[in-house]
Scaffold this motif. Sequence first.
Motif, PDB file in Angstrom:
ATOM      1  N   GLY A  66      85.599-150.422 -11.302  1.00 17.48           N
ATOM      2  CA  GLY A  66      85.939-150.673 -12.690  1.00 17.48           C
ATOM      3  C   GLY A  66      86.778-151.881 -12.972  1.00 17.48           C
ATOM      4  N   GLY A  67      86.879-152.809 -12.047  1.00 18.30           N
ATOM      5  CA  GLY A  67      87.685-154.006 -12.317  1.00 18.30           C
ATOM      6  C   GLY A  67      86.932-155.286 -12.027  1.00 18.30           C
ATOM      7  N   ALA A  68      85.660-155.343 -12.452  1.00 23.60           N
ATOM      8  CA  ALA A  68      84.820-156.509 -12.175  1.00 23.60           C
ATOM      9  C   ALA A  68      85.433-157.768 -12.776  1.00 23.60           C
ATOM     10  CB  ALA A  68      83.419-156.295 -12.721  1.00 23.60           C
ATOM     11  N   SER A  69      85.354-158.864 -12.013  1.00 27.90           N
ATOM     12  CA  SER A  69      85.932-160.122 -12.476  1.00 27.90           C
ATOM     13  C   SER A  69      85.145-160.722 -13.623  1.00 27.90           C
ATOM     14  CB  SER A  69      85.993-161.115 -11.306  1.00 27.90           C
ATOM     15  OG  SER A  69      84.684-161.302 -10.750  1.00 27.90           O
ATOM     16  N   SER A  70      83.861-160.376 -13.755  1.00 28.61           N
ATOM     17  CA  SER A  70      83.041-160.898 -14.851  1.00 28.61           C
ATOM     18  C   SER A  70      81.995-159.859 -15.231  1.00 28.61           C
ATOM     19  CB  SER A  70      82.371-162.213 -14.440  1.00 28.61           C
ATOM     20  OG  SER A  70      81.447-162.002 -13.394  1.00 28.61           O
ATOM     21  N   GLU A  71      81.471-159.999 -16.439  1.00 25.21           N
ATOM     22  CA  GLU A  71      80.457-159.069 -16.919  1.00 25.21           C
ATOM     23  C   GLU A  71      79.155-159.222 -16.144  1.00 25.21           C
ATOM     24  OE1 GLU A  71      79.075-155.905 -18.987  1.00 25.21           O
ATOM     25  OE2 GLU A  71      81.106-156.733 -18.997  1.00 25.21           O
ATOM     26  N   SER A  72      78.859-160.441 -15.686  1.00 26.15           N
ATOM     27  CA  SER A  72      77.624-160.669 -14.938  1.00 26.15           C
ATOM     28  C   SER A  72      77.638-159.916 -13.611  1.00 26.15           C
ATOM     29  CB  SER A  72      77.431-162.163 -14.685  1.00 26.15           C
ATOM     30  OG  SER A  72      78.512-162.693 -13.929  1.00 26.15           O
ATOM     31  N   VAL A  73      78.788-159.893 -12.927  1.00 23.67           N
ATOM     32  CA  VAL A  73      78.897-159.151 -11.669  1.00 23.67           C
ATOM     33  C   VAL A  73      78.697-157.662 -11.918  1.00 23.67           C
ATOM     34  CG1 VAL A  73      80.450-158.503  -9.787  1.00 23.67           C
ATOM     35  CG2 VAL A  73      80.378-160.872 -10.583  1.00 23.67           C
ATOM     36  N   ASN A  74      79.297-157.154 -12.965  1.00 22.35           N
ATOM     37  CA  ASN A  74      79.162-155.746 -13.309  1.00 22.35           C
ATOM     38  C   ASN A  74      77.705-155.386 -13.620  1.00 22.35           C
ATOM     39  OD1 ASN A  74      80.722-153.209 -13.841  1.00 22.35           O
ATOM     40  ND2 ASN A  74      79.751-153.442 -15.845  1.00 22.35           N
ATOM     41  N   THR A  75      77.019-156.284 -14.330  1.00 18.56           N
ATOM     42  CA  THR A  75      75.607-156.055 -14.669  1.00 18.56           C
ATOM     43  C   THR A  75      74.727-156.071 -13.428  1.00 18.56           C
ATOM     44  OG1 THR A  75      75.940-157.067 -16.842  1.00 18.56           O
ATOM     45  CG2 THR A  75      73.668-156.888 -16.033  1.00 18.56           C
ATOM     46  N   ILE A  76      74.969-157.028 -12.534  1.00 21.26           N
ATOM     47  CA  ILE A  76      74.168-157.140 -11.312  1.00 21.26           C
ATOM     48  C   ILE A  76      74.296-155.866 -10.475  1.00 21.26           C
ATOM     49  CG2 ILE A  76      74.010-158.333  -9.092  1.00 21.26           C
ATOM     50  CD1 ILE A  76      74.714-160.917 -10.578  1.00 21.26           C
ATOM     51  N   VAL A  77      75.514-155.372 -10.334  1.00 15.57           N
ATOM     52  CA  VAL A  77      75.751-154.213  -9.474  1.00 15.57           C
ATOM     53  C   VAL A  77      75.212-152.934 -10.105  1.00 15.57           C
ATOM     54  CG1 VAL A  77      77.529-152.745  -8.455  1.00 15.57           C
ATOM     55  CG2 VAL A  77      77.730-155.233  -8.305  1.00 15.57           C
ATOM     56  N   TRP A  78      75.582-152.674 -11.359  1.00 14.86           N
ATOM     57  CA  TRP A  78      75.296-151.381 -11.962  1.00 14.86           C
ATOM     58  C   TRP A  78      73.943-151.301 -12.670  1.00 14.86           C
ATOM     59  CZ3 TRP A  78      77.886-147.206 -10.724  1.00 14.86           C
ATOM     60  CH2 TRP A  78      79.178-147.341 -10.210  1.00 14.86           C
ATOM     61  N   SER A  79      73.414-152.408 -13.130  1.00 13.91           N
ATOM     62  CA  SER A  79      72.144-152.366 -13.865  1.00 13.91           C
ATOM     63  C   SER A  79      70.942-152.692 -13.000  1.00 13.91           C
ATOM     64  CB  SER A  79      72.190-153.342 -15.052  1.00 13.91           C
ATOM     65  OG  SER A  79      73.208-152.978 -15.958  1.00 13.91           O
ATOM     66  N   PHE A  80      71.142-153.416 -11.895  1.00  9.91           N
ATOM     67  CA  PHE A  80      70.006-153.839 -11.085  1.00  9.91           C
ATOM     68  C   PHE A  80      70.053-153.293  -9.659  1.00  9.91           C
ATOM     69  CE2 PHE A  80      70.446-157.160 -14.359  1.00  9.91           C
ATOM     70  CZ  PHE A  80      69.182-157.105 -14.914  1.00  9.91           C
ATOM     71  N   ARG A  81      71.104-153.618  -8.921  1.00 13.14           N
ATOM     72  CA  ARG A  81      71.083-153.333  -7.490  1.00 13.14           C
ATOM     73  C   ARG A  81      71.368-151.876  -7.151  1.00 13.14           C
ATOM     74  NH1 ARG A  81      74.136-158.767  -5.078  1.00 13.14           N
ATOM     75  NH2 ARG A  81      72.570-160.263  -5.843  1.00 13.14           N
ATOM     76  N   PHE A  82      72.309-151.240  -7.844  1.00 15.62           N
ATOM     77  CA  PHE A  82      72.648-149.856  -7.510  1.00 15.62           C
ATOM     78  C   PHE A  82      71.483-148.899  -7.780  1.00 15.62           C
ATOM     79  CE2 PHE A  82      76.926-147.498  -7.021  1.00 15.62           C
ATOM     80  CZ  PHE A  82      76.387-146.749  -5.999  1.00 15.62           C
ATOM     81  N   PRO A  83      70.883-148.925  -8.973  1.00 20.20           N
ATOM     82  CA  PRO A  83      69.734-148.017  -9.170  1.00 20.20           C
ATOM     83  C   PRO A  83      68.573-148.328  -8.244  1.00 20.20           C
ATOM     84  CG  PRO A  83      69.977-149.524 -11.022  1.00 20.20           C
ATOM     85  CD  PRO A  83      71.204-149.664 -10.198  1.00 20.20           C
ATOM     86  N   ARG A  84      68.429-149.596  -7.863  1.00 18.06           N
ATOM     87  CA  ARG A  84      67.318-149.969  -6.987  1.00 18.06           C
ATOM     88  C   ARG A  84      67.474-149.365  -5.599  1.00 18.06           C
ATOM     89  NH1 ARG A  84      64.576-155.930  -6.509  1.00 18.06           N
ATOM     90  NH2 ARG A  84      63.236-155.512  -4.716  1.00 18.06           N
TER      91      ARG A  84
END
Length: 356
Positions: A66-84
């Motif tokens: 919950g302390g991502a340095s940027s919104e893009s990092v948070n999106t990459i992790v939680w919206s793309f790579r984790f569900p994949r």
Amino acid sequence: MWFIDTFQPKRLVIRALDERLSIRLGIRALGVLLLLWVLCALLIMLSLSLGSYPLSFEQLSQALFGGASSESVNTIVWSFRFPRVLAAMLVGAMLALSGAALQSATRNPLADPSLVGISQGAGVAVVLATVLWPEGVEAWRAWLALLGALVIAGVIQWLSGSRQGKGSIRFILMGIGVAAFINAITSALMTYGKIDQAMSALAWLSGSINGVDWSDVGLLAVWFAVMLPIVMTVSRAMPTLAMGEATAVGLGVSLIRLRTGLICLAVGLAAVATAVVGPLGFIGLIAPHITRRLCHSGSGLQLLICASVGAVIVALADLLGRTLVDPIQIPAGLMTAMIGVPVFILLLRRGHAAQG
């Protein structure tokens, strides 16, 4: 209360309810299962950090907690790579369990959902809906795949029957023939369908995990959570099939009910996995073989290890497919074939060498 039986130092015995419940587990098998789970955790971390946009350990930790340095990092992790990566592991586990159930039901180590027409039945149903009814395929894809797999499994069961009963070799051969026929129908649908619909079906048929989201993970997780306890319950009777029909009947097992149940479970697991990511070959074939070579244990623990092996294979295949020739992504279905075929050939050669 649990303890290690002093008379069987290689077993872990768990006793509860005033010894009315007793479970005996192999120490080596438990170690293998734990090692596979550690490997799954490692693959999750690698899948989250590697890619076109590599993430450092610090960035990944911040995004996960919950302390991502940027919104893009948070999106990459939680919206793309984790569900994949979660979808890859769930699909691998489901296909591995499907292969194990099918091999037990047919008493044939070559049985696999992708070789006997079950995956193809799910695939042709989805492709047919994609070409003829594209606006409704997303909402009904899982149920269409399940229906297609059930129909094809029933057809193969009917065709493989004879006056002498249903033989496992006949079931495999009929499955291969029906699979080839279904592949021809699928090719015809894609050839004469509209180009955009054909391209959508082709992307799905390649077995790509790219594009899955949390709704797909939820669907897979629900089906897996429902069917795993059923598989574990049925697993107690599975070893009797390997002893022969006469022994199984003598032990009070209903062969028709057990085989029908195992085939239905194999169809359900393979159909839902195929509906989400498309056909992935060789997972249901090689995962049980690898499991048997890693260790021997009770059928329930063996199935958990088999599911873990399948999860590792598909997660590894997806990771390699999107990182080897980055930014080009190789579909997981192609990678599983590249991994599965050499492993299967090696297993066959070792098997023949052992028999010789």
